[in-house]
Design a protein around this motif. Structure first.
Motif, short mmCIF file in Angstrom:
data_model
loop_
_atom_site.label_atom_id
_atom_site.label_comp_id
_atom_site.label_asym_id
_atom_site.label_seq_id
_atom_site.Cartn_x
_atom_site.Cartn_y
_atom_site.Cartn_z
N ASN A 338 -19.39 -15.67 -11.50
CA ASN A 338 -19.22 -14.31 -11.38
C ASN A 338 -20.33 -13.57 -10.91
O ASN A 338 -21.48 -13.25 -11.72
N ARG A 339 -20.42 -13.07 -9.63
CA ARG A 339 -21.61 -12.71 -8.94
C ARG A 339 -21.89 -11.17 -9.40
O ARG A 339 -22.87 -10.63 -9.38
N ALA A 340 -20.96 -10.72 -10.39
CA ALA A 340 -21.24 -9.39 -10.82
C ALA A 340 -21.76 -9.46 -12.06
O ALA A 340 -22.44 -8.23 -12.88
N MET A 341 -22.06 -10.58 -12.68
CA MET A 341 -22.65 -10.89 -13.81
C MET A 341 -24.07 -11.21 -13.68
O MET A 341 -24.52 -12.39 -13.27
N THR A 342 -25.30 -10.36 -13.96
CA THR A 342 -26.50 -10.61 -13.85
C THR A 342 -27.23 -11.48 -14.75
O THR A 342 -28.18 -12.01 -14.41
N VAL A 343 -26.42 -11.74 -15.79
CA VAL A 343 -27.10 -12.89 -16.72
C VAL A 343 -27.17 -14.28 -16.04
O VAL A 343 -28.20 -14.85 -16.41
N TYR A 344 -26.72 -14.35 -15.12
CA TYR A 344 -26.94 -15.64 -14.16
C TYR A 344 -27.81 -15.70 -13.24
O TYR A 344 -28.22 -16.91 -12.64
N GLU A 345 -28.48 -14.55 -12.82
CA GLU A 345 -29.45 -14.42 -11.83
C GLU A 345 -30.68 -15.23 -12.27
O GLU A 345 -31.31 -15.92 -11.41
N PRO A 346 -31.24 -15.39 -13.23
CA PRO A 346 -32.41 -16.06 -13.62
C PRO A 346 -32.10 -17.66 -13.50
O PRO A 346 -33.06 -18.26 -13.10
N ILE A 347 -31.19 -18.00 -13.80
CA ILE A 347 -30.48 -19.44 -13.69
C ILE A 347 -30.70 -19.91 -12.18
O ILE A 347 -31.18 -20.71 -11.73
N GLN A 348 -30.15 -18.74 -11.27
CA GLN A 348 -29.99 -19.13 -9.77
C GLN A 348 -31.62 -19.33 -9.35
O GLN A 348 -32.06 -20.08 -8.64
N ARG A 349 -32.48 -18.40 -9.74
CA ARG A 349 -33.65 -18.30 -9.29
C ARG A 349 -34.59 -19.54 -9.64
O ARG A 349 -35.55 -20.25 -9.10
N GLU A 350 -34.31 -20.21 -11.05
CA GLU A 350 -34.96 -21.31 -11.48
C GLU A 350 -34.71 -22.18 -10.77
O GLU A 350 -35.40 -23.26 -10.42
N LEU A 351 -33.18 -22.37 -10.47
CA LEU A 351 -32.70 -23.73 -9.53
C LEU A 351 -33.34 -23.62 -8.18
O LEU A 351 -33.78 -24.70 -7.72
N GLU A 352 -33.51 -22.32 -7.49
CA GLU A 352 -34.13 -22.33 -6.27
C GLU A 352 -35.58 -22.70 -6.23
O GLU A 352 -36.03 -23.35 -5.44
N GLU A 353 -36.22 -22.15 -7.40
CA GLU A 353 -37.60 -22.57 -7.71
C GLU A 353 -37.99 -23.88 -7.65
O GLU A 353 -38.85 -24.40 -6.85
N ILE A 354 -37.29 -24.65 -8.49
CA ILE A 354 -37.54 -26.13 -8.70
C ILE A 354 -36.98 -26.95 -7.42
O ILE A 354 -37.85 -27.83 -6.94
N ALA A 355 -35.90 -26.58 -6.87
CA ALA A 355 -35.49 -27.24 -5.54
C ALA A 355 -36.49 -26.91 -4.28
O ALA A 355 -36.94 -28.05 -3.72
N GLY A 356 -37.05 -25.76 -4.11
CA GLY A 356 -38.05 -25.46 -3.35
C GLY A 356 -39.36 -26.56 -3.54
O GLY A 356 -39.87 -26.92 -2.73
N ARG A 357 -39.79 -26.40 -4.93
CA ARG A 357 -41.06 -27.22 -5.16
C ARG A 357 -40.89 -28.59 -4.80
O ARG A 357 -41.55 -29.38 -4.30
N ILE A 358 -39.50 -29.23 -5.07
CA ILE A 358 -39.35 -30.76 -4.78
C ILE A 358 -39.38 -30.93 -3.30
O ILE A 358 -40.01 -31.87 -2.95
#
Length: 508
Positions: A338-358
């Motif tokens: 649910n894109r209206a829920m900000t609780v998931y935004e840190p999780i998305q950022r973490e995924l993007e950070e790790i994937a980018g690093r790999i």
């Protein structure tokens, strides 16, 4: 017109589309899933109804018909839409259900957020659902209520209509008493569920946990138990039990505990896997992947799914096995619930950070080891990716069932492929032939992915044969049939898995 079967679920059972200023009700694009399965039972009764919510600026004057008559391929049925304001939806669903209930159900006590909960609003919305169901139900009708955001509906409904047969099904895990009792409203929730005639769960462990929560509130005496069938016990799963409670008696009222794992529409997925469009997509995807070993992960962007832990395991794989660099790819699909829920935004950022690093560490101009997809993938495309993926890597930290692993197995009509599955997914108790792993252990995750990548074809096919048989045995129709058979045997027939075991009982 009064209905013999009323299904209470938060989603409307169709897609609402406005064409030339006129509202059209279209069947869901994909016939795979829970909604079409539930609707399939409308053809078994003369009159049926569905209760859901629809957002409205002003509930007293919502600007839409509260009750509509629908006729589609599943038959004729009534849909009662509860007009809820955006504030009510946010309070009842996004905050109370997702920020308070969800983390406790999945065992993440540290994520629990009590402060913003507006309990009176949650009760108000549940009462409205119960009123709508009571208004639709004929004398002695069957009412089937779904999921934790409607926990109080059975209790309210029993007050309004003691003549009804009421069933409640949990689509999530049910935690042990030590975890569940973090909720300050535990007494009201338990009492409401004990007002139902049937309370359903995916697997025996969740029924046992429910009993422990009930016993923390009430003395229910000796509880009969049944042996769990061998095909619901996987030696490598942390969630396997040998016996399961079958019923609870409280204040003279008997509540049956129904254990039926939710499945997938195997026939539909098999048909989709065999059609020409899917074959064309799979051929294109395989050409894009080339000779690489393809790992596929599909889930929601949620802390329960363990997406970051999985990406870290992939990074470790490339670190310790340099020979796999440039030859192994991971397609990681993680879609926001649910894109209206900000609780998931840190999780998305973490995924993007790790994937980018790999990709920065191990990629090149012509090869990127990780493709992170954050949008919903059309189901036909997903089935094609299932056919291309050498390994499905499904390792949630906690999951009530997990249908992605069953979709993957159903799509592998070629009999090949490897499933790596978390032992903390409910599906693990059925799917012991998968490579089961503990996502909390780096050593276990590393061992599992190595085993999957290196597995010889003969073993792959032997495991997949067992997995396909397990998934085919308990499909969506099996699940709904057995749950409804417990609720109303005279209408829907006896359920073979009603108590998930034999007739042998022992006092607990």
């Amino acid at each position: 017109m009064s209905s013999d079967l009323v299904i209470v679920y938060h989603r409307q059972p169709y897609e609402e589309v406005v064409v030339d200023g006129k509202t059209e009700y279209r069947e869901n694009k994909s016939p795979n899933g829970i909604v079409p399965t539930l609707k399939s039972f409308f053809g078994k009764v003369e009159n049926a109804a569905w209760v859901a919510w629809k957002e409205a600026a002003t509930p007293s004057d919502p600007g839409f018909d509260r009750v509509v008559e629908i006729e589609d391929s599943f038959g004729r049925y009534t849909v009662s839409r509860l007009p809820l304001t955006a504030a009510q939806v946010r309070s009842f669903y996004h905050i109370t259900s997702k920020e308070a209930f969800w983390p406790i159900l999945h065992g993440f006590k540290e994520k629990y957020n009590y402060d913003p909960v507006d309990w009176p609003t949650f009760k108000e919305v549940n009462w409205a659902f119960a009123e709508a169901a009571a208004a639709e139900a004929a004398q002695g009708a069957s009412v089937w209520v779904h999921d934790y955001n409607l926990w109080l509906v059975p209790g309210y409904l029993r007050q309004m209509r003691p003549d009804l047969r009421i069933s409640f099904y949990h689509h999530t895990p049910f935690p042990s008493a030590d975890m569940f009792n973090v909720l300050p409203w535990r007494g009201e929730i338990i009492d409401s569920l004990l007002a139902a005639d049937v309370v359903g769960f995916h697997i025996p462990r969740y029924a046992a946990n429910f009993l422990s929560a009930v016993r923390s509130q009430h003395d229910v005496g000796n509880v009969p138990r049944a042996e769990v069938p061998a095909d619901l016990i996987a030696e490598g799963s942390a969630l396997s039990d040998r016996t399961v409670p079958t019923e609870i008696t409280h204040n003279g009222h008997v509540v049956q505990l129904g254990v039926t794992p939710v499945g997938v529409d195997v026939d539909y997925i098999t048909h989709l896997a065999g059609n020409e469009n899917t074959a064309t997509l799979a051929k294109r995807f395989r050409a894009e992947v080339g000779d690489s070993t393809m790992l596929l992960s599909v889930g929601r962007t949620d802390y329960t799914k363990g997406g970051a832990d999985q990406l870290l395991a992939f990074e470790r794989l490339l670190e310790r096995r340099p020979e796999l660099r440039g030859t192994v790819r991971l397609l990681h699909v993680s879609v926001s619930a649910n894109r209206a829920m900000t609780v998931y935004e840190p999780i998305q950022r973490e995924l993007e950070e790790i994937a980018g690093r790999i990709n920065g560490r191990f990629g090149s101009f012509t090869f990127q080891p990780v493709a992170l997809i954050s949008r919903a993938v059309p189901f036909e495309e997903l089935v094609a990716w299932y056919q291309v993926a050498d390994v499905a890597w499904i390792t949630p930290l906690a999951d009530g069932m997990n249908l992605v692993c069953k979709e993957y197995v159903s799509a592998r009509t070629d009999g090949d492929g490897v499933l790596v599955l978390s032992e903390f997914a409910g599906a693990a108790v059925e799917m012991g032939a998968a490579v089961l792993t503990n996502p909390f252990s780096t050593r276990a995750m590393d061992f599992a992915i190595d085993l999957a990548i290196d597995m010889p074809e003969e073993e792959r096919r032997a495991r997949m044969t067992l997995l396909r048989a397990a998934v085919a045995k308990r499909d969506t129709r099996h699940w709904a049939r057995d749950q409804l058979a417990m609720l109303s045997p005279e209408k829907f027939g006896e359920g073979s898995a009603a108590a998930a075991g034999s007739d042998e009982t022992a006092a607990a």
